[in-house]
Write a protein that holds these residues in place. Structure first.
Motif, PDB file in Angstrom:
ATOM      1  N   ASN A  87       0.877  -1.167   0.000  1.00  0.00           N
ATOM      2  CA  ASN A  87       0.000   0.000   0.000  1.00  0.00           C
ATOM      3  C   ASN A  87       0.917   1.221   0.000  1.00  0.00           C
ATOM      4  O   ASN A  87       1.840   1.300   0.807  1.00  0.00           O
ATOM      5  CB  ASN A  87      -0.879   0.013   1.248  1.00  0.00           C
ATOM      6  N   PHE A 107      -2.803   4.401  -2.684  1.00  0.00           N
ATOM      7  CA  PHE A 107      -2.780   3.436  -3.781  1.00  0.00           C
ATOM      8  C   PHE A 107      -2.701   2.067  -3.110  1.00  0.00           C
ATOM      9  O   PHE A 107      -1.664   1.699  -2.556  1.00  0.00           O
ATOM     10  CB  PHE A 107      -1.563   3.646  -4.689  1.00  0.00           C
ATOM     11  N   ARG A 108      -3.792   1.321  -3.121  1.00  0.00           N
ATOM     12  CA  ARG A 108      -3.797   0.000  -2.489  1.00  0.00           C
ATOM     13  C   ARG A 108      -2.867  -0.946  -3.238  1.00  0.00           C
ATOM     14  O   ARG A 108      -2.595  -0.760  -4.418  1.00  0.00           O
ATOM     15  CB  ARG A 108      -5.207  -0.567  -2.454  1.00  0.00           C
ATOM     16  N   ASN A 110      -1.085  -3.602  -5.385  1.00  0.00           N
ATOM     17  CA  ASN A 110      -1.351  -4.188  -6.708  1.00  0.00           C
ATOM     18  C   ASN A 110      -2.365  -3.415  -7.555  1.00  0.00           C
ATOM     19  O   ASN A 110      -2.870  -3.946  -8.541  1.00  0.00           O
ATOM     20  CB  ASN A 110      -1.777  -5.655  -6.568  1.00  0.00           C
ATOM     21  N   THR A 111      -2.682  -2.160  -7.199  1.00  0.00           N
ATOM     22  CA  THR A 111      -3.599  -1.375  -8.037  1.00  0.00           C
ATOM     23  C   THR A 111      -2.852  -0.546  -9.080  1.00  0.00           C
ATOM     24  O   THR A 111      -3.476  -0.032 -10.002  1.00  0.00           O
ATOM     25  CB  THR A 111      -4.480  -0.436  -7.189  1.00  0.00           C
ATOM     26  N   ALA A 116      -4.643  -0.866 -15.382  1.00  0.00           N
ATOM     27  CA  ALA A 116      -5.416   0.165 -14.688  1.00  0.00           C
ATOM     28  C   ALA A 116      -5.194   1.570 -15.246  1.00  0.00           C
ATOM     29  O   ALA A 116      -5.694   2.546 -14.692  1.00  0.00           O
ATOM     30  CB  ALA A 116      -5.071   0.144 -13.203  1.00  0.00           C
ATOM     31  N   VAL A 128      -2.332   5.804 -13.243  1.00  0.00           N
ATOM     32  CA  VAL A 128      -3.302   5.419 -12.227  1.00  0.00           C
ATOM     33  C   VAL A 128      -3.518   6.640 -11.354  1.00  0.00           C
ATOM     34  O   VAL A 128      -2.563   7.246 -10.849  1.00  0.00           O
ATOM     35  CB  VAL A 128      -2.785   4.229 -11.395  1.00  0.00           C
TER      36      VAL A 128
END
Length: 131
Positions: A87, A107-108, A110-111, A116, A128
């Motif tokens: 995170n 940004f969580r 793996n996002t 994305a 992102v």
């Protein structure tokens, strides 16, 4: 006393992680940017970033921007891909006029990835975005 402090909601200020080609090293890099989509300048912008998971934590990075003009953006830092499994937080504080604003962008884990990607406001880039 704390209940008497009023910090207004942040609007039109974003953090984006953008995938860009690096001309010097001939690589695709991920860079974090702060975006000011407001009609006024931001002053004394302080950004504190870090990454974390249940068992890992990165060093804390700090950046100061004296003035971020209206409808502009500034690079915060390069983010290595190995940090995407954590995170990643960007704590942003700034003054607009005489009023202080503060917001944490997250940004969580793996996002941040190529699937994305979306258009980023004010930038001719894809990345992102966290609002």
């Amino acid at each position: 006393m704390k209940k008497d402090i009023q910090i207004p909601k942040v609007q039109d200020v974003y953090v984006a992680v953008v995938n860009e080609y690096n001309e010097v090293y001939k690589t695709n890099d991920w860079n974090a940017y702060i975006i000011n989509d407001k009609e006024s300048d931001l002053e004394m912008v302080i950004i504190v970033t870090s990454g974390y998971s249940e068992d890992k934590k990165t060093a804390t990075f700090r950046k100061k921007i004296d003035v971020l003009p209206k409808k502009s953006y500034a690079k915060i830092e390069l983010i290595p891909e190995e940090l995407f499994s954590l995170n990643n937080t960007f704590k942003v504080s700034f003054f607009e006029g005489n009023q202080m604003f503060d917001k944490t962008y997250l940004f969580r884990k793996n996002t941040i990835n190529l699937k994305a990607l979306q258009n980023i406001p004010l930038m001719n880039s894809k990345g992102v975005l966290v609002k």
